[in-house]
Design a protein around this motif. Sequence first.
Motif, PDB file in Angstrom:
ATOM      1  N   UNK A  67       0.832  -1.208   0.000  1.00 46.21           N
ATOM      2  CA  UNK A  67       0.000   0.000   0.000  1.00 46.21           C
ATOM      3  C   UNK A  67       0.866   1.259   0.000  1.00 46.21           C
ATOM      4  N   UNK A  68       0.373   2.294  -0.658  1.00 45.89           N
ATOM      5  CA  UNK A  68       1.064   3.582  -0.711  1.00 45.89           C
ATOM      6  C   UNK A  68       0.031   4.692  -0.559  1.00 45.89           C
ATOM      7  N   UNK A  69       0.080   5.491   0.509  1.00 44.25           N
ATOM      8  CA  UNK A  69       1.047   5.486   1.607  1.00 44.25           C
ATOM      9  C   UNK A  69       1.034   4.154   2.378  1.00 44.25           C
ATOM     10  N   UNK A  70       2.148   3.825   3.019  1.00 48.01           N
ATOM     11  CA  UNK A  70       2.302   2.504   3.630  1.00 48.01           C
ATOM     12  C   UNK A  70       1.464   2.319   4.892  1.00 48.01           C
ATOM     13  N   UNK A  71       1.194   1.060   5.188  1.00 44.07           N
ATOM     14  CA  UNK A  71       0.537   0.683   6.436  1.00 44.07           C
ATOM     15  C   UNK A  71       1.333  -0.457   7.065  1.00 44.07           C
ATOM     16  N   UNK A  72       1.082  -0.705   8.326  1.00 46.34           N
ATOM     17  CA  UNK A  72       1.664  -1.877   8.982  1.00 46.34           C
ATOM     18  C   UNK A  72       0.619  -2.989   8.986  1.00 46.34           C
ATOM     19  N   UNK A  73       1.063  -4.231   8.800  1.00 53.85           N
ATOM     20  CA  UNK A  73       0.166  -5.380   8.749  1.00 53.85           C
ATOM     21  C   UNK A  73       0.428  -6.292   9.949  1.00 53.85           C
ATOM     22  N   UNK A  74      -0.648  -6.622  10.646  1.00 54.89           N
ATOM     23  CA  UNK A  74      -0.613  -7.659  11.668  1.00 54.89           C
ATOM     24  C   UNK A  74      -1.448  -8.822  11.168  1.00 54.89           C
ATOM     25  N   UNK A  75      -0.861  -9.992  11.112  1.00 54.20           N
ATOM     26  CA  UNK A  75      -1.579 -11.189  10.650  1.00 54.20           C
ATOM     27  C   UNK A  75      -1.762 -12.126  11.830  1.00 54.20           C
ATOM     28  N   UNK A  76      -3.035 -12.301  12.255  1.00 52.98           N
ATOM     29  CA  UNK A  76      -3.343 -13.194  13.372  1.00 52.98           C
ATOM     30  C   UNK A  76      -4.428 -14.172  12.932  1.00 52.98           C
ATOM     31  N   UNK A  77      -4.043 -15.366  12.483  1.00 52.62           N
ATOM     32  CA  UNK A  77      -5.031 -16.351  12.019  1.00 52.62           C
ATOM     33  C   UNK A  77      -5.711 -17.058  13.180  1.00 52.62           C
ATOM     34  N   UNK A  78      -6.848 -17.659  12.895  1.00 50.02           N
ATOM     35  CA  UNK A  78      -7.553 -18.479  13.891  1.00 50.02           C
ATOM     36  C   UNK A  78      -6.671 -19.673  14.259  1.00 50.02           C
ATOM     37  N   UNK A  79      -6.648 -20.078  15.533  1.00 47.39           N
ATOM     38  CA  UNK A  79      -5.775 -21.199  15.941  1.00 47.39           C
ATOM     39  C   UNK A  79      -6.115 -22.524  15.272  1.00 47.39           C
ATOM     40  N   UNK A  80      -7.341 -22.691  14.743  1.00 47.68           N
ATOM     41  CA  UNK A  80      -7.710 -23.944  14.081  1.00 47.68           C
ATOM     42  C   UNK A  80      -7.348 -23.966  12.598  1.00 47.68           C
ATOM     43  N   UNK A  81      -6.783 -22.874  12.078  1.00 50.66           N
ATOM     44  CA  UNK A  81      -6.500 -22.781  10.648  1.00 50.66           C
ATOM     45  C   UNK A  81      -5.634 -23.952  10.177  1.00 50.66           C
ATOM     46  N   UNK A  82      -6.094 -24.638   9.134  1.00 57.21           N
ATOM     47  CA  UNK A  82      -5.333 -25.741   8.571  1.00 57.21           C
ATOM     48  C   UNK A  82      -5.581 -27.085   9.211  1.00 57.21           C
ATOM     49  N   UNK A  83      -6.430 -27.144  10.238  1.00 57.17           N
ATOM     50  CA  UNK A  83      -6.666 -28.422  10.912  1.00 57.17           C
ATOM     51  C   UNK A  83      -7.567 -29.345  10.107  1.00 57.17           C
ATOM     52  N   UNK A  84      -8.370 -28.780   9.218  1.00 54.65           N
ATOM     53  CA  UNK A  84      -9.271 -29.581   8.390  1.00 54.65           C
ATOM     54  C   UNK A  84      -8.843 -29.555   6.923  1.00 54.65           C
ATOM     55  N   UNK A  85      -8.500 -28.392   6.434  1.00 58.56           N
ATOM     56  CA  UNK A  85      -8.193 -28.219   5.010  1.00 58.56           C
ATOM     57  C   UNK A  85      -6.693 -28.040   4.794  1.00 58.56           C
ATOM     58  N   UNK A  86      -6.113 -28.902   3.960  1.00 61.29           N
ATOM     59  CA  UNK A  86      -4.698 -28.751   3.601  1.00 61.29           C
ATOM     60  C   UNK A  86      -4.486 -27.465   2.812  1.00 61.29           C
ATOM     61  N   UNK A  87      -5.497 -27.093   2.005  1.00 61.74           N
ATOM     62  CA  UNK A  87      -5.387 -25.860   1.227  1.00 61.74           C
ATOM     63  C   UNK A  87      -5.282 -24.648   2.145  1.00 61.74           C
ATOM     64  N   UNK A  88      -6.076 -24.658   3.225  1.00 59.58           N
ATOM     65  CA  UNK A  88      -6.018 -23.550   4.178  1.00 59.58           C
ATOM     66  C   UNK A  88      -4.664 -23.510   4.878  1.00 59.58           C
ATOM     67  N   UNK A  89      -4.140 -24.678   5.244  1.00 62.98           N
ATOM     68  CA  UNK A  89      -2.831 -24.723   5.887  1.00 62.98           C
ATOM     69  C   UNK A  89      -1.736 -24.214   4.965  1.00 62.98           C
ATOM     70  N   UNK A  90      -1.818 -24.603   3.685  1.00 64.59           N
ATOM     71  CA  UNK A  90      -0.814 -24.144   2.724  1.00 64.59           C
ATOM     72  C   UNK A  90      -0.927 -22.635   2.496  1.00 64.59           C
ATOM     73  N   UNK A  91      -2.167 -22.125   2.411  1.00 65.73           N
ATOM     74  CA  UNK A  91      -2.363 -20.684   2.227  1.00 65.73           C
ATOM     75  C   UNK A  91      -1.827 -19.920   3.424  1.00 65.73           C
TER      76      UNK A  91
END
Length: 673
Positions: free
Chosen positions: A415-439
Motif C-alpha cells: 500500500x502507498x502510503x504505507x501501512x503496517x500489517x498484523x496477521x493473526x489467524x484463527x488457531x484452528x486454521x489448517x486443521x481440516x483443510x490442507x489448502x487452508x494450511x498451505x495458504x
Amino acid sequence: MGSAAELAAAALMILGFPALMLAALVPSVPAFTAAAAVTYLADHYLHRKGSYLINRLSKVRAGLSIRFLIRQLLLVLLLARLDLADGLVFYAAVACFIAFYGLQAPHGALVTLIRNRRRMPVATRNVDLKSRIRIPDAPPRRLLNRSAEKMLHLDLAAVVGVLVSAATDDTLAAFVGIGATIVLGTLYVVALMPYVRGRKTPPNAETVLAAVDDWLAGYQPETVLYFSGSKDSAYQVNMWLETMEQLDSKPLIILRERAILNNLAPTTVPVVCVPGGVHLMNMDLTNVRVALYAANVGKNIHLLRVPTMKHVFIGHGDSDKLASVNPFSKVYDEVWTAGRAGRDRYAIADVGVRDEDIAEVGRPQLAPIQTWQGVPEGRIPTVLYAPTWEGWDGDPGNTSIVLAGENIVKRLVTADPPVRVLYKPHPFTGTVSKEAGAAHARITALVEKAGAERATDVRFTADAAARTQARADLVRIEARIAELSGRGGDKGDEAEATRDGVVDVARHEEIARLRAEWNDAYWRSVGTFEHRVITGAEPRLYDCFNVSDAMVSDISSVVSDFIASGKPYAVTDSAELGVEEFKRQNTAVRAATILSNSAAELGGLLDAVRDPAGDPLAEDRKELKQYLLGPDEPTSIEQFNTAVANLALKAEARNVGQESRAATGAAEATTKA
C-alpha cells in the motif's frame, strides 16, 4: 515427524534393526554394538520428543517392548553365531532376558494401578478438599514419568556386559551386567509397591464425591458455567472466566473433560471437573438457580435434566454463522444474545426459539476493547488481518484465507502510503483443510518477507534505545510471571493439583497486572511500523484490536467484537454472493467495506483510516454497534448480572410453586385417608 531431526532419528531407528540382524548373522560384535547404540539413542530421542512415529509403530505390532525384545533376541543370535551357545554367558543371558521380562508384568500392573487410583473421580480447582479428605503426595515423578521406557532401558547393563564379554572373552563383565539389570529391575518394582496400599493411596471415589458434596453444601453455588468439549475448545470457556469472577451471585464452573481443566486459564472461581455423567447427576446442586452453557454439545443433557435451575445458552461468540441460530438452542429456558441483532437472527431463522425466551445482555468480554480516536500523529496506520478458520463443511464462505488471503496481504504490504500489517489467524486454521494450511504458510512467508524488507527501508527508523528497554522489560516481566506461576512447585498429578489447587488471589492479581505490562512492553519492542505474524495466546486478539486502526476478517464473532471499537473494517465475500446479498445475509457486514476475492476494494478501507472525517460508513458503524452489542449504558456486566438475578428469581418461583403443589397434594391425600 515434527522436525528434520525426528525424521532422521526415525530413519536411523528403522534401519538399525536390519543392521542388527545382519551384524548378528555375520557375526560382528563391533557392528552389532554400533547398530545397537544407534537404535537405543534414536528410540530414546523419539520418545523424549513425543514423536508421532512412536504411536504409529505401536499400531503395527512394533511397539516399545517388542523393539527391546527383538534387540535382545538378536543379541542371543549373535552369541550363537559366535559359537558361544554352550557357554554360561549364553544361558545366563537367556535367563536374564526371560526374568527381566517377567518383571515387566508387575511393573506395568503397579504403574497402571497407581495412576488409576490417583485419578480422581472429580478434579477441582479453588475447592477446599484438603481440610475434608487426606490426599497423599504423588509418587516421585522419576518413578512414573515414561516408566515403561525407563524400565526397558534397564536391559542396557546386561546388553553392554554381554557384548563386552563376547568381544573380550571376559565372562565377569557379562555376569556383572546381567546382575545389574535384574537387581535394578527388581528395585524399580519394589519402589512402586508402597504407592498401591496404605496411607500413600488417595481415598476411594465415594469418599472424594462425599467431600465435594460437603464443600458444595457449605459454598452453596448459585450460578454455574457448564462446559464440555475438546482440549482445543478450551478458549470457549476461558473467554467467560472474567465474567464469572464479576458475578454478584456465587459462581461455579463445571467441566466434563480433564483436558479442558488442564487448559483452563487461571481463575479465582471454584472449578469442578466431573468426567462421569453418573457422578455429575448425583452431585448436590440444589442451591444452583442458573446454569450457563457456552457450547451446544451432547453432554449438556446431564445438567439440562435438572429442573430446579434455569438453563441459559450464552455461546462463545455472537455472529451471523449458522452456529449462532442452532435449533438445539430451544432446549434452554433462555438464550442470551449481545444485542437486538441476536434476537432478530433467531426470529428470521425460525428454529423454535421464542422471542420471549431471548434476553439481550451485551458482551462483557468486550470491556477491554478501546474506542478508536484516529491514527496517532506521526504513526502509520496498522491494519489487522484476522481470518477465521475453514470450518468443517468445506463452505468457501467460511474463510478468506484460501481464495483471498494472499491478495489481501499483498495489497496491504504494498500500500502507498504505507501501512503496517498484523496477521493473526484463527488457531484452528489448517486443521481440516490442507489448502487452508498451505495458504496460511504462504501468507506467513509474505508478511515475514515484507517485514524483512521494511527493516532495511530508510523511511522507517526505530528508537533503538526504547526498543532495547522494552525488550529488557519483557524479559523482566516474563521472569516474574514465570516465578509467580511456578511458585509452590509443579503439581505432581491430578490428585495433588486437586488438593493444592486453591489460587492465591494476590498472586493472581499481580499476574494479571504483569500481563497488561507485558502487552505494553511487547508493542513497544516491535515498533509501530513492523509487520508481524502473531500466533499463540499472546498477544491476545483484543490487544491486537487496540493497536490496530482497521481490520480485515471473515464472518465470525471476531467481526462483531471488533465493531465495539468503532474502527473501520472490511469483510471478505469469499463465496461471491455479491455485496447486497452478502449484507442481507450477514448483519455484521452492513457497515463494512465488502471485499471480493481479489481484494481490489481495500483502497476504500485504507482511505477511511487515513481520513476519518471523510469516512462514509462512520455513522453506520455507530448504529450497527448498538444493534449488535447493545447500549453502552448500563455496562454489559451490569446487564449480565441483572439477567442472572432475574432468571434466578424465576427458578426460585418455580421451585416454590412445585413445593406448594406437593404440599397441597400431600394434605389432600391425608384428608382422604
